[in-house]
Structure formats: C-alpha cells, structure tokens
Design a protein around this motif. Structure first.
Motif, PDB file in Angstrom:
ATOM      1  N   ARG A   1      -3.426   5.938   0.350  1.00 36.43           N
ATOM      2  CA  ARG A   1      -4.924   5.676   0.784  1.00 36.43           C
ATOM      3  C   ARG A   1      -5.391   6.992   0.895  1.00 36.43           C
ATOM      4  O   ARG A   1      -5.016   7.735   1.726  1.00 36.43           O
ATOM      5  CB  ARG A   1      -4.881   4.712   2.045  1.00 36.43           C
TER       6      ARG A   1
ATOM      7  N   ASP B   1     -11.913   8.379   1.824  1.00 37.55           N
ATOM      8  CA  ASP B   1     -12.434   6.791   2.185  1.00 37.55           C
ATOM      9  C   ASP B   1     -13.764   7.039   3.110  1.00 37.55           C
ATOM     10  O   ASP B   1     -14.616   6.302   3.048  1.00 37.55           O
ATOM     11  CB  ASP B   1     -11.504   6.141   2.855  1.00 37.55           C
TER      12      ASP B   1
ATOM     13  N   SER C   1      -6.596   5.106  -4.015  1.00 39.96           N
ATOM     14  CA  SER C   1      -5.892   3.922  -3.618  1.00 39.96           C
ATOM     15  C   SER C   1      -4.976   3.801  -4.690  1.00 39.96           C
ATOM     16  O   SER C   1      -5.183   3.721  -5.789  1.00 39.96           O
ATOM     17  CB  SER C   1      -6.765   2.784  -3.066  1.00 39.96           C
TER      18      SER C   1
ATOM     19  N   LEU D   1       0.858  -1.337   0.066  1.00 37.85           N
ATOM     20  CA  LEU D   1       0.126  -0.131   0.056  1.00 37.85           C
ATOM     21  C   LEU D   1       0.830   1.432   0.129  1.00 37.85           C
ATOM     22  O   LEU D   1       1.541   1.364   0.888  1.00 37.85           O
ATOM     23  CB  LEU D   1      -0.926   0.059   1.208  1.00 37.85           C
TER      24      LEU D   1
ATOM     25  N   TRP E   1      -8.072  -3.271   3.228  1.00 40.43           N
ATOM     26  CA  TRP E   1      -7.741  -2.251   1.998  1.00 40.43           C
ATOM     27  C   TRP E   1      -7.250  -2.866   1.109  1.00 40.43           C
ATOM     28  O   TRP E   1      -7.559  -2.965  -0.063  1.00 40.43           O
ATOM     29  CB  TRP E   1      -7.088  -1.080   2.496  1.00 40.43           C
TER      30      TRP E   1
END
Length: 466
Positions: A44, A49, A162, A41, A62
């Motif tokens: 984000r 979100d 993302s 990741l 996620w």
C-alpha cells in the motif's frame, strides 16, 4: 532553466471527479473485475494514498476497493477497459486495448491534477484476446521496485498504489510455473496513450478526435490556448516526452517496450514489464529478451520516443495541418538535449549554466562513463557527496576533462542527508531484483522488499533536498 522534480505528495481530502465519460461510449468498454479466490494486501503506497484522500481507508476498506474493486464513492459505477491501437516494435496492431486492466476511478490530487486509478491483472476484458487477464506477483513486485526507483531519480512516473495477492496459480512461459498471482493498481496522471489517438485516426472519427484533443488540453495542460488545439497539444506532449527521454538516460533506465500504446500523452512513464537499469554506460544494453535487434536499447530510447511522436503526428493529421506538426518533430532533438543536460546536472547536484556549458560537462561525463571503469550509480553518488567539487576524485584519466569542468560549478544542494554516509549508492540492478523476489518466493520474506523501498525513498529525499 534548471530541472525541478515532482514535489512531495501532500495531504488532501478525497475529491472524486469523473471526466472520462464526457468522451462517450467509444473511449472504452464497461467491464467487471475477476472474482479472485483470496485477497492478501502486499503493498500500500503510504506516501501517495494521502495525495488523493484515501489514507483514511482501513485494511478491509482498502481490499474492498483495490482487491474486489467495489466502486469508490461518487466515482465510476463500472470500470472502463479503454480502447486503443498501437505500433508494437513498429508493427501496427489494431487488435489491442486494455486486455488485463481497466480505469477504476478518477479523482483530484493535492495539486488539483486529475488522476486515474487503473489496474493491471484485474481480469479479462473484450481486448484480452488469448490472454488470461492476470498479473504475476513477481510482475507486481518488479513494478513496485521500478516506480519507486524512478520516482526517486526524478523521472515522471506512475506510482504503484496497491498490490493485492489473489491466490491463483498462473502459467507463464518466462517464469517457473505455476506462479503466484496479484492485482495491482497504479496512480497515474492520465491514462490516454498515443495509441488512443491512433485508434481514432484508424476509424476516421474526426469528432471524437477533436473531443479527445480538447479533453487532454483541458484536463492535463491547463486548457485550450490557441485556435489550433491539435498542434498545441502535440507541442506540449512532445516537450514532456523529451523530458521523459532525458530522464531515462540520466537514470540509466531501459523501459524495454516503448511501443506507442505505452506512451502516455502527459509524458508520464508507466507499464513496466521487462525493464532494467544498466549498471554501466552501455549504449546497446537491452531489457527485453525478445528485443533481438536492440530497437529499445539504452541509447536508442530517445530515437524510439521521437519515432512514436511521429506516429502521434500522423494520427493528428486527421484534424491538423502537417507543417506545424513537422516543425515540432524537427525541434525534438534540441528539446531532448536540453532536458537531458538539465536532468544530468540535477542528479549531479550542480547548477545548470545553460545548454552549451551543461552539454560540455555532460559529454565529458559520458566519455568517462563509456570506459566502464565505474558504474553509473557510483559515479553520481561519488560526485553527489563530494564536499568540494574542486577536489579531484582520483588520478584516473578517463574523467580528467570532467574534473576540470565541474571544479568551477556551484552546488544546487549540499550533501547533508545521512544517505551520503552510506558506503555504496542505492542501485536497482537485476541481480538485486531477483534476490528480493527469491526471498518472497522461497521464504515468504517480505523484509528485503520493504527495506529496499525505504532505502530508495531515502535516496529520493537526498536528491531532492540534499
């Protein structure tokens, strides 16, 4: 009326609402995500979100949903690669569609708008042709920077939701190869393009065209209000596209690839490839190295969007009469002019006084900016933080008319944010984009990207609230 930027994202519960399937199987093809070697990741969106009720996901959850693309609860069982055609640099191409992305989920946001979660770099689809269906990590980083900057500057844009690095080594002709790979998810208010309508017109499918027109009106424009839904939709889309054109110009933004398959019918900007911000008010500034004729250069973007609307009108002729469509096209220049002046006043931080008075102010500003003695961002920053608009900034002559006109204006916001205490404005020129990427590529240093996102968001808050 004065321009109003999109409101800040609010918090809401997760509200799945799959609507796209009502259009039937011809709107898209069920596909699967690529099986990536790893999932790291990298970004984000911790602002947006919460707006779709996904802020409670932990990191593993996620990655499961936005790296492996396990279905969200009560949402699409399989992603859909949407079908469309498009004019690419004004050459019609019937062989395109979602070639490295898909529609992953639909859900409601904090304002009850229908939102799409769609991907870029998620693998091959029936529309990939010779492509590998992948996205470079650099491309994903660039999209983060573009969407964050445009949102801050009041442009209606998709949100980079993302970015997950995927561990593959990609070969690209326009980047040093092999280069790192990623899969990106964007949050958009709709995933229907002008090119979607073009494909249906090409296939002469009147039933699907009527269904798609009704779908767009019901899902994005509050419902069908007239007995001529196609002309009604066209008028609404044209108005939003005029606003998009005006905001691009005020932001000094050059999209680079304004093909009909890249124009969302909600007027939301998306899909950022060779974008750039022009430092100076330079009409011929281009973003794409392959745009040899400057078709999509800075000053020609309103023309390009107008041309694209003409192709939309041509597609709608399958079920609509020409005259009202032509009337809307003829009204576009005025709609664009109004949107441009309103957005210009908003970024300056002064109240709109109606089109004619605003136009005088904007023309005077353009005249001064065209001399290239000051960069666009610096111009707006200097005037945005001035305590009194009656105070002359300097004794230069290129802005003398502008200074005289703005002196009588009242402020729409007061420069109270700490952002205005900075020595220089927040900008996003290509040199800084490359430096941010170099820190990642050479030193695995993500701090410059994270700091830049914070700086951009601080500027956005200052432009909205002072």
């Amino acid at each position: 009326m004065p321009y109003k930027p999109q409101s800040e994202p609010g918090k809401t519960a997760y509200q799945p609402d799959v609507q796209i399937t009502q259009l039937g199987e011809k709107i898209g093809d069920p596909v699967a995500s690529a099986d990536f070697p790893c999932h790291i990741l990298r970004f984000r969106n911790d602002r947006w979100d919460q707006s779709v009720g996904l802020d409670s996901l932990d990191q593993q959850g996620w990655i499961d949903h936005f790296g492996r693309f396990e279905p969200l609860p009560d949402n699409l069982d399989r992603p859909l690669a949407l079908r469309y055609h498009g004019h690419q640099f004004r050459n019609y191409n019937p062989d395109i569609g979602d070639g490295r992305g898909f529609l992953f989920a639909q859900l409601r946001d904090h304002e009850q708008r229908l939102m799409d979660l769609a991907t870029k770099g998620s693998g091959t689809t029936p529309w990939s042709r010779t492509g590998d269906g992948r996205l470079t990590l650099k491309g994903a980083v660039r999209e983060i920077l573009a969407t964050e900057m445009l949102e801050a500057l009041g442009v209606n844009t998709s949100k980079t939701f993302s970015v997950v690095e995927t561990g593959e080594k990609l070969q690209r002709g326009d980047e040093p190869s092999p280069t790192r790979s990623a899969v990106m998810t964007r949050l958009s208010h709709g995933h229907i393009r002008i090119g979607t309508f073009q494909r249906i017109a090409y296939e002469q499918n009147e039933g699907l065209m009527r269904d798609l027109v009704r779908y767009c009106l019901e899902q994005y424009y509050g419902g069908v209000q007239t007995d001529e839904p196609a002309t009604e939709l066209f008028a609404k889309v044209a108005q939003e596209v005029a606003k998009l054109a005006g905001s691009y110009m005020t932001a000094g933004f050059v999209h680079g690839v304004l093909n009909t398959d890249n124009i969302n019918i909600t007027g939301e900007s998306f899909d950022y490839g060779p974008w750039r911000f022009t430092p100076y008010w330079e009409p011929g500034f281009t973003a794409a190295y392959f745009d040899h004729d400057g078709l999509y250069c800075f000053a020609r973007q309103p023309e390009a969007l107008h041309w694209n609307l003409a192709q939309f009108a041509s597609a709608l002729r399958l079920i609509a009469e020409s005259d009202p469509l032509v009337a809307t096209l003829e009204a576009f220049p005025k709609a664009y002019g109004t949107a441009f002046t309103e957005h210009f006043c908003w970024r300056l931080g002064v109240r709109s006084e109606g089109f004619e008075e605003d136009r005088k102010l904007v023309v005077a500003a353009e005249t001064g900016l065209a001399e290239k003695t000051v960069q666009i961002d610096q111009f707006f920053f200097d005037w945005g933080k001035t305590e009194s608009l009656a105070l002359p900034k300097d004794d230069s002559t290129e802005f003398s008319e502008f200074r005289a006109l703005i002196a009588s204006r009242s402020r729409s916001r007061e420069p109270v944010s700490k952002y205005w205490d900075n020595p220089v404005p927040c900008s996003m020129h290509i040199e800084e984009v490359e430096l941010i990427w170099s820190a990642i590529a050479d030193d695995e240093n993500w701090n410059p990207l994270q700091q830049k996102v914070q700086d951009i968001r601080a500027m956005g808050a200052a432009l909205r609230n002072g």
